[in-house]
Design a protein around this motif. Structure first.
Motif, PDB file in Angstrom:
ATOM      1  N   GLU A  48      -6.282  28.689  63.061  1.00  0.00           N
ATOM      2  CA  GLU A  48      -5.125  28.460  62.186  1.00  0.00           C
ATOM      3  C   GLU A  48      -5.222  29.315  60.922  1.00  0.00           C
ATOM      4  O   GLU A  48      -4.262  29.951  60.501  1.00  0.00           O
ATOM      5  N   ASP A  60      -4.737  33.093  61.432  1.00  0.00           N
ATOM      6  CA  ASP A  60      -3.313  33.440  61.472  1.00  0.00           C
ATOM      7  C   ASP A  60      -2.717  33.467  60.059  1.00  0.00           C
ATOM      8  O   ASP A  60      -1.924  34.351  59.724  1.00  0.00           O
ATOM      9  N   TRP A  61      -3.103  32.503  59.237  1.00  0.00           N
ATOM     10  CA  TRP A  61      -2.556  32.407  57.881  1.00  0.00           C
ATOM     11  C   TRP A  61      -3.002  33.585  57.024  1.00  0.00           C
ATOM     12  O   TRP A  61      -2.214  34.204  56.317  1.00  0.00           O
ATOM     13  N   SER A  75       2.730  24.596  59.335  1.00  0.00           N
ATOM     14  CA  SER A  75       1.547  24.314  60.143  1.00  0.00           C
ATOM     15  C   SER A  75       0.305  24.137  59.300  1.00  0.00           C
ATOM     16  O   SER A  75      -0.414  23.129  59.395  1.00  0.00           O
ATOM     17  N   GLY A 133       4.701  31.060  64.915  1.00  0.00           N
ATOM     18  CA  GLY A 133       4.927  31.878  63.723  1.00  0.00           C
ATOM     19  C   GLY A 133       4.233  33.225  63.805  1.00  0.00           C
ATOM     20  O   GLY A 133       4.799  34.258  63.427  1.00  0.00           O
ATOM     21  N   SER A 134       2.996  33.247  64.290  1.00  0.00           N
ATOM     22  CA  SER A 134       2.239  34.498  64.384  1.00  0.00           C
ATOM     23  C   SER A 134       2.858  35.454  65.395  1.00  0.00           C
ATOM     24  O   SER A 134       2.977  36.658  65.136  1.00  0.00           O
ATOM     25  N   GLN A 159       4.560  29.065  59.562  1.00  0.00           N
ATOM     26  CA  GLN A 159       3.113  29.061  59.372  1.00  0.00           C
ATOM     27  C   GLN A 159       2.722  28.148  58.212  1.00  0.00           C
ATOM     28  O   GLN A 159       1.705  27.454  58.277  1.00  0.00           O
ATOM     29  N   MET A 185       1.681  27.181  64.473  1.00  0.00           N
ATOM     30  CA  MET A 185       1.073  28.409  63.971  1.00  0.00           C
ATOM     31  C   MET A 185       1.178  29.524  64.992  1.00  0.00           C
ATOM     32  O   MET A 185       1.434  30.686  64.641  1.00  0.00           O
ATOM     33  N   ARG A 235       6.943  33.012  58.282  1.00  0.00           N
ATOM     34  CA  ARG A 235       5.956  32.575  57.305  1.00  0.00           C
ATOM     35  C   ARG A 235       6.164  31.112  56.918  1.00  0.00           C
ATOM     36  O   ARG A 235       5.201  30.381  56.657  1.00  0.00           O
ATOM     37  N   TYR A 294      -1.761  37.604  57.294  1.00  0.00           N
ATOM     38  CA  TYR A 294      -0.624  38.069  56.483  1.00  0.00           C
ATOM     39  C   TYR A 294      -1.115  38.700  55.184  1.00  0.00           C
ATOM     40  O   TYR A 294      -0.715  39.801  54.817  1.00  0.00           O
ATOM     41  N   SER A 311      -4.202  31.059  69.116  1.00  0.00           N
ATOM     42  CA  SER A 311      -3.660  29.735  68.804  1.00  0.00           C
ATOM     43  C   SER A 311      -3.359  28.951  70.076  1.00  0.00           C
ATOM     44  O   SER A 311      -3.510  27.722  70.106  1.00  0.00           O
TER      45      SER A 311
END
Length: 431
Positions: free
Chosen positions: A23, A26-27, A126, A95-96, A123, A92, A120, A30, A198
């Protein structure tokens, strides 16, 4: 029997931690790759202006975090930790994958940054819920005498997600792609990897067992339909979470997420070496978390928080002021490590302290919602405020802002009780 319980506990902690790592990978992807894709979505202007616009979307993603903390917190306290964790990682993934395929500004114009924003926001929803539910899950499956140690793995994997993003960036920068290729299309690769990982994390979390703490609540009484109202019956705990988080989240995002951009944009070193320095220091930072978490099991949570508050208040301005004038890499490395050692007094134990403040029936919501609100306001805006201060020609204002926020949290640490020996988890069954 005890061996089976221990094996199950290790499997649960590993499974929960791996999902948490994916998770946060992925966050953070960005933020790590913003230096490459910002021009694709916001053409024109100088580098600071483009990063400022990209940081704006980064900050807007934080707006969804309180909603995620509320939604996923309720799902966790009403339907179970496992259910909420699988829902969180599914959001997540979507979103990715969306960011991995979204067209750039040159292709679809203003719709490009709009789609980037939507992805975003998903994300943010999530990850806003992920913190609360993973902190709750790891705390509930840990044994009481090692709760600080086991819970520290939330930040091991949280930072591990950022390390993984930087590792992929290093491989792309130094081995596989040129600078031009990274800016043109290479930045999409980590988002695609994150989306796929994910899906894997979703499968892993589906195999986890539910915690005894939740099953006991579910077995003893019907789940409340008014969890937010129930949460407000614990105002002292809620305010403690807010005060606990304020300085810690700003320090964390300054010394980790923003630091890479600070090295490039203010210190003046190259993007690849900024990535390399960030990778090495964050790897060591992750290794520190279990050490500090284990220390809290011996001496208590409060001494570590106070140490962070005092050192963060006194040394933030000197560290950032000196960094901007240092040109030798090993000196930059030492200053970065000093800041991360200081912030470890917060990161290693903040999750377990919050979990220990609330009873099981509102624990995820209690941990996640006030935390997410505080992070959305202060953590999410840290990078934007830093870049804005630089743009107006007074970058040092940001240094004092960070120091002041840590000082406010220090006041909370000085007056709060130590949750190691007296907490809401004492009467719950082990595991």
């Amino acid at each position: 029997m005890k061996e089976n319980i221990s094996r199950q506990r290790i499997k649960s902690i590993t499974g929960g931690a791996i999902g948490n790592l994916v998770e946060w990978f992925d966050w953070y992807t960005y933020s790590a790759f913003a230096i490459y894709f910002s021009a694709s979505f916001f053409p024109g202007g100088d580098q600071t202006a483009q990063l400022l616009q990209t940081a704006g979307i980064f900050a807007l993603g934080f707006i969804m975090r309180p909603i995620g903390g509320w939604l996923i917190g309720i799902l966790s306290d009403r339907y179970g930790r496992k259910y909420a964790m699988t829902f969180s990682v599914a959001l997540m993934s979507f979103g990715s994958l969306m960011i991995a395929v979204v067209p750039v500004y040159a292709t679809i114009g203003v719709f490009a940054p709009i789609l980037l924003l939507i992805a975003r926001l998903l994300q943010g929803l999530s990850v806003g819920g992920e913190y609360g539910v993973s902190a709750t899950y790891l705390s509930e499956v840990a044994t009481p005498s090692y709760r600080g140690f086991y819970s520290s793995f939330q930040y091991v994997t949280l930072v591990g997600g950022q390390i993984a993003a930087l590792a992929i960036q290093l491989v792309l920068q130094f081995v596989l792609l040129t600078e031009q290729q990274l800016q043109a299309w290479g930045w999409r690769i980590p988002f695609a990897i994150g989306g796929i990982l994910s899906v894997v994390a979703f499968y892993i979390r589906k195999q986890l067992h539910e915690t005894h703490a939740f099953l006991e609540v579910k077995g003893k009484k019907s789940i409340s339909k008014h969890l937010v109202i129930d949460l407000l019956k614990h105002p002292k705990a809620v305010l403690t979470v807010i005060g606990l988080t304020l300085g810690g989240t700003i320090a964390f995002y300054t010394y980790t997420t923003y630091m890479q951009k600070f090295l490039v944009n203010s210190v003046g070193i190259t993007k690849p070496f900024a990535t390399l320095l960030s990778f090495v220091t964050l790897l060591l930072f992750a290794l520190l978390q279990p050490l500090f978490g284990s220390l809290s099991d011996k001496i208590g949570r409060r001494p570590l928080l106070i140490a962070f508050g005092v050192l963060g208040t006194l040394l933030t301005v000197p560290i950032l002021s000196v960094l901007i004038h240092v040109a030798v890499y090993w000196q930059i490395f030492l200053l970065m490590m000093l800041s991360l050692v200081i912030v470890s007094g917060y990161t290693s134990i903040n999750a377990v302290v919050k979990a220990e403040l609330f009873p099981a029936y509102i624990r995820t919501l209690g941990v996640g919602l006030p935390y997410a609100v505080t992070v959305a306001i202060f953590g999410g805006s840290a990078e934007y405020i830093a870049l804005w201060c630089k743009q107006i020609g007074h970058e040092n204002y940001f240094y004092y802002y960070v120091s002041g926020c840590i000082f406010i949290s220090l006041i909370v640490y000085l007056f709060m009780a130590d949750t190691k020996d007296k907490n809401e988890m004492q009467s719950e069954k082990d595991g």
